[in-house]
Design an enzyme around this catalytic site. Structure first.
Site, PDB file in Angstrom:
ATOM      1  N   LEU A 138       0.828  -1.212   0.000  1.00 33.84           N
ATOM      2  CA  LEU A 138       0.000   0.000   0.000  1.00 33.84           C
ATOM      3  C   LEU A 138       0.857   1.253   0.000  1.00 33.84           C
ATOM      4  CD1 LEU A 138      -2.578  -1.115   2.717  1.00 33.84           C
ATOM      5  CD2 LEU A 138      -3.026  -0.839   0.268  1.00 33.84           C
ATOM      6  N   GLY A 139       2.046   1.130   0.522  1.00 35.75           N
ATOM      7  CA  GLY A 139       2.902   2.315   0.560  1.00 35.75           C
ATOM      8  C   GLY A 139       4.127   2.077   1.400  1.00 35.75           C
ATOM      9  N   GLY A 171       6.357   4.002   4.376  1.00 34.92           N
ATOM     10  CA  GLY A 171       6.413   5.151   5.279  1.00 34.92           C
ATOM     11  C   GLY A 171       7.758   5.237   5.951  1.00 34.92           C
ATOM     12  N   GLY A 186       8.675   2.025   7.763  1.00 41.41           N
ATOM     13  CA  GLY A 186       8.596   0.745   7.074  1.00 41.41           C
ATOM     14  C   GLY A 186       7.491   0.708   6.038  1.00 41.41           C
ATOM     15  N   VAL A 246       3.983  -0.766   4.116  1.00 43.41           N
ATOM     16  CA  VAL A 246       2.659  -1.212   4.550  1.00 43.41           C
ATOM     17  C   VAL A 246       2.038  -2.102   3.484  1.00 43.41           C
ATOM     18  CG1 VAL A 246       0.398  -0.477   5.374  1.00 43.41           C
ATOM     19  CG2 VAL A 246       2.378   0.978   5.752  1.00 43.41           C
ATOM     20  N   ASP A 258       4.776  12.944  13.274  1.00 45.76           N
ATOM     21  CA  ASP A 258       4.858  12.710  11.833  1.00 45.76           C
ATOM     22  C   ASP A 258       3.463  12.862  11.217  1.00 45.76           C
ATOM     23  OD1 ASP A 258       6.161  12.235   9.493  1.00 45.76           O
ATOM     24  OD2 ASP A 258       6.134  10.041   9.675  1.00 45.76           O
TER      25      ASP A 258
END
Ligand SMILES: *[C@@H]1O[C@H](CO)[C@@H](O)[C@H](O)[C@H]1NC(C)=O
Ligand SMILES: *[C@@H]1O[C@H](CO)[C@@H](O)[C@H](O)[C@H]1NC(C)=O
Ligand SMILES: *[C@@H]1O[C@H](CO)[C@@H](O)[C@H](O)[C@H]1NC(C)=O
Ligand SMILES: *[C@@H]1O[C@H](CO)[C@@H](O)[C@H](O)[C@H]1NC(C)=O
Ligand SMILES: *[C@@H]1O[C@H](CO)[C@@H](O)[C@H](O)[C@H]1NC(C)=O
Ligand SMILES: *[C@@H]1O[C@H](CO)[C@@H](O)[C@H](O)[C@H]1NC(C)=O
Ligand SMILES: *[C@@H]1O[C@H](CO)[C@@H](O)[C@H](O)[C@H]1NC(C)=O
Ligand SMILES: *[C@@H]1O[C@H](CO)[C@@H](O)[C@H](O)[C@H]1NC(C)=O
Ligand SMILES: *[C@@H]1O[C@H](CO)[C@@H](O)[C@H](O)[C@H]1NC(C)=O
Ligand SMILES: *[C@@H]1O[C@H](CO)[C@@H](O)[C@H](O)[C@H]1NC(C)=O
Length: 641
Positions: A482-483, A485, A488, A490, A601
């Site tokens: 999914l992405g 960040g 780490g 996801v 963040d």
């Protein structure tokens, strides 16, 4: 007009003034300004006083041994005497009369009909603080007593409530101000509609209610049960509905006062150094405020979620938007599609409750809980039921017929309340149609376990096996990613149960052992708020550490606001709601949660949106797991976004 002539002649033949300390005014005796009566054990005194800065004179009763004058009763509260000319006498008819010596009219009188009095009546200040007018010298028959005409103070041994025979319902009223004992705007009295409960009023508005007597205590005052300072005796029969508190230790002075700022407070005398200490008061918090969350809702302050109101099972907010903005007074309504009359409906239990307003309730003392349920089920107007008397395992039956108002949730010592719900709602909760068919008796439902998140899962954190995660994410396949960040990557996953999850595969965490990591996750998983992404669990094996979250199909806010087409999906009012939601989540993290998390963040991609476009903050607590600076004071390095 008070019997002018008689009084005049009476004053002409006057009499012996009270001189030495006594507790009684007899026939032909008078109490002048400056004289006092003192009760036999010296606890109370009666005489003239001026409250606060006022120079008006009143007849009152106060504690004789308490150095700061503490008045518990006032005779002529709305009719002060100007100057020191007042005199209290027993008039020729036998009534107590307060008047200004030079005037012919009484300022105040006990006004007992002359039939019940004899000329030899006398008045005595009792050790309880009660001022009693006896019919005759034998002092066996009480013609009048100050405990029946209280002002703003409830004393131990005072019978409080309704005398059904005389129709006398004691009505406590606050003083107007510290300087004026006149009848003020706050009141306290028993209401007999439905089943009896005391109400605290401002004018005619209800501010707070005790709830009905449940055999042990008032349903809404769990902290004051029979183990408290008092022996409480509640009497409900054809003659009266009354409660009398008797001090277990009669040497302690305690008083309940309706004070001028609209608080009912219980105070005890702690000696000259410490003065009066407040033991208890009401209303005490938002959930005490009468009908704070409207009808068909529960008020729970100890819920971690930011809004104290939640709808009862089977109900939804009357006005979704107000509810969202934390305005609950409009309450809830039954979910539209639900038919709860002869349609397979049943009951869901709410535990530890203050039962709803019983003005619309009926009591049957002879039914048990099972029969009570049957009675309620048979009658379509019945919305809820409960045990009328919870002492000795519970007996009696209360059924409510109409709106359920002013329920609150206690952390303990509340009582069980059964809410009528549709068959569909029962099914959703996994309840059976009849609560009593299971061998354990009642199935339990705690209102805290539900609503808002809709998932019905509790705050327990699960520890996932690494193989489960590998299989759910198809071995962290690129198509499930999914992405990426700061901490780490996801991945999307699907558990065998069909539940969709989001797995964050953490990059190396400096020096944190598996146990330490799990403890930390357990703490963070307990942070629950509708504007936080729910952490379902973790996985920690060898050097793999992963966090498992609920999956939110609409992904991040950045997906919308930074995309030319999609940004038009969210209008200004939705954006405003999103901003409010983020702010609420932040307040929770910063101030209301147990851990006090600083996110460090926060950015659009860390705000995820659920199917209704409600914002949920993700990645909170990671700064903590990664030990990025422990306290605010240490923060010098720039981290995150
Ligand atoms: C009160 O005074 C009247 C008139 O002086 C007298 O007749 C009466 O006996 C007195 N009563 C008592 C109880 O002393
Ligand atoms: C009270 O008495 C004072 C002086 O004796 C007078 O000025 C004042 O008007 C009186 N007030 C009332 C309410 O009678
Ligand atoms: C009695 O009351 C009147 C009116 O309030 C006042 O004028 C008078 O001074 C009072 N009498 C005495 C003796 O104080
Ligand atoms: C009191 O009563 C007497 C006689 O009944 C009358 O003369 C006098 O005016 C009255 N005084 C007042 C202040 O009403
Ligand atoms: C005395 O009682 C009667 C009826 O019991 C009532 O009509 C009257 O207003 C009362 N008077 C006072 C001064 O309270
Ligand atoms: C309070 O109740 C207990 C138990 O019923 C009794 O033993 C005790 O004497 C009572 N105390 C007073 C002051 O009435
Ligand atoms: C009324 O009671 C509340 C709570 O005990 C207290 O904070 C407040 O100061 C009291 N007000 C007055 C006028 O005594
Ligand atoms: C339902 O209960 C209410 C209150 O007890 C009663 O007035 C009404 O008659 C009952 N209805 C039926 C159908 O039994
Ligand atoms: C409540 O139940 C207990 C025990 O079952 C009984 O002793 C008590 O009298 C009941 N109280 C009322 C107010 O009915
Ligand atoms: C708080 O209330 C919400 C909504 O009613 C519920 O989802 C949540 O589980 C509750 N949390 C606790 C700790 O009771």
């Amino acid at each position: 007009m008070y019997q002018k002539k008689e009084i005049l002649t009476y004053f002409l033949v006057i009499i012996f003034r009270i001189c030495s300390s006594t507790d009684t005014i007899g026939p032909n005796q008078s109490l002048k300004d400056g004289d006092i009566l003192v009760s036999s054990g010296n606890a109370f005194a009666l005489g003239f006083f001026s409250p606060g800065k006022s120079r008006n004179r009143y007849i009152g009763i106060w504690y004789n041994k308490v150095p700061e004058q503490t008045v518990v009763w006032v005779a002529n509260r709305d009719n002060p005497i100007n100057g020191t000319s007042g005199v209290l006498v027993i008039d020729p008819a036998g009534n107590l009369v307060l008047s200004n010596e030079s005037r012919n009219l009484s300022v105040w009188s006990t006004n007992v009909s002359s039939i019940t009095l004899q000329k030899s009546s006398s008045a005595q200040l009792m050790e309880t603080g009660n001022f009693v007018l006896f019919q005759d010298q034998s002092r066996s028959v009480i013609a009048w007593q100050s405990f029946d005409y209280p002002t703003n103070t409830i004393l131990p041994n005072m019978k409080v409530g309704w005398n059904r025979k005389t129709g006398l319902n004691k009505f406590f009223r606050s003083w107007k101000s510290h300087d004026d004992p006149g009848t003020g705007e706050y009141g306290y009295k028993l209401e007999l509609n439905g089943t009896p409960q005391f109400f605290f009023y401002k004018g005619s508005d209800r501010l707070w209610r005790t709830g009905p007597w449940n055999g042990l205590r008032w349903s809404g005052v769990p902290e004051m049960d029979s183990n408290f300072m008092y022996n409480k005796s509640y009497v409900e029969n054809d003659d009266e509905v009354t409660i009398t508190d008797v001090m277990k230790d009669p040497s302690i002075f305690s008083r309940m006062v309706l004070n001028e700022s609209g608080i009912l407070e219980l105070l005890t005398w702690q000696g000259p150094e410490r003065g009066w200490a407040r033991i208890w008061y009401a209303p005490n918090d938002q959930c005490d405020n009468y009908a704070h969350c409207g009808a068909y809702s529960n008020c729970d302050l100890f819920n971690l979620s930011e809004f104290e109101c939640s709808c009862l099972p089977g109900f939804e907010p009357q006005l979704e938007r107000q509810w969202y903005l934390r305005e609950g007074s409009q309450g809830c309504k039954r979910k539209q599609e639900e038919n709860v009359c002869g349609n397979g409906e049943g009951f869901i239990k709410v535990t530890n409750a203050k039962v709803p307003d019983t003005s619309i309730a009926y009591v049957n003392k002879n039914l048990g809980l099972t029969a009570c349920q049957e009675l309620c089920l048979k009658n379509c107007s019945c919305t809820a039921f409960a045990s009328a008397n919870i002492s000795g395992g519970g007996n009696g039956c209360i059924t409510w017929h109409g709106n359920l108002v002013d329920i609150r949730q206690f952390s303990n010592d509340g009582q069980d309340l059964y809410i009528r719900v549709s068959a569909a709602e029962l099914g959703a909760k996994g309840e059976t149609k009849s609560l009593f068919s299971s061998s354990t008796g009642l199935t339990s439902y705690d209102s805290r376990g539900k609503e808002m998140d809709g998932s019905g899962t509790n705050a327990e954190v699960s520890v996932f096996d690494v193989n489960t995660i590998v299989s759910a994410t198809d071995d962290f396949s690129q198509s499930n990613k999914l992405g990426e960040g700061g901490f780490g990557a996801v991945y999307k996953g699907r558990l065998d149960s069909g539940q969709e999850i989001a797995v964050k595969r953490l990059s190396k965490i400096s020096g944190q052992g598996n146990e330490e990591f799990k403890n930390e996750i357990t703490l963070i998983a307990r942070l629950q708020h509708k504007n936080l992404v729910r952490l379902l669990g973790c996985c920690s094996q060898q050097d793999e550490k992963m966090l498992v979250y609920e999956y939110l199909p609409n992904k991040g806010l950045d997906n919308f606001i930074f995309d030319k087409t999609r940004r038009s999906f969210i209008g200004w009012s939705k954006r405003f709601e999103i901003i409010l939601g983020i702010a609420r989540g932040m307040i929770y993290l910063h101030e209301d949660s147990r851990l006090r998390i600083i996110h460090r963040d926060l950015k659009a991609s860390n705000i995820l949106l659920d199917t209704s476009m409600n914002p949920k903050i993700s990645d909170f607590g990671l700064a903590r797991i990664f030990r990025v600076d422990q306290t605010e004071a240490n923060t010098k390095r720039v981290v995150g976004t």
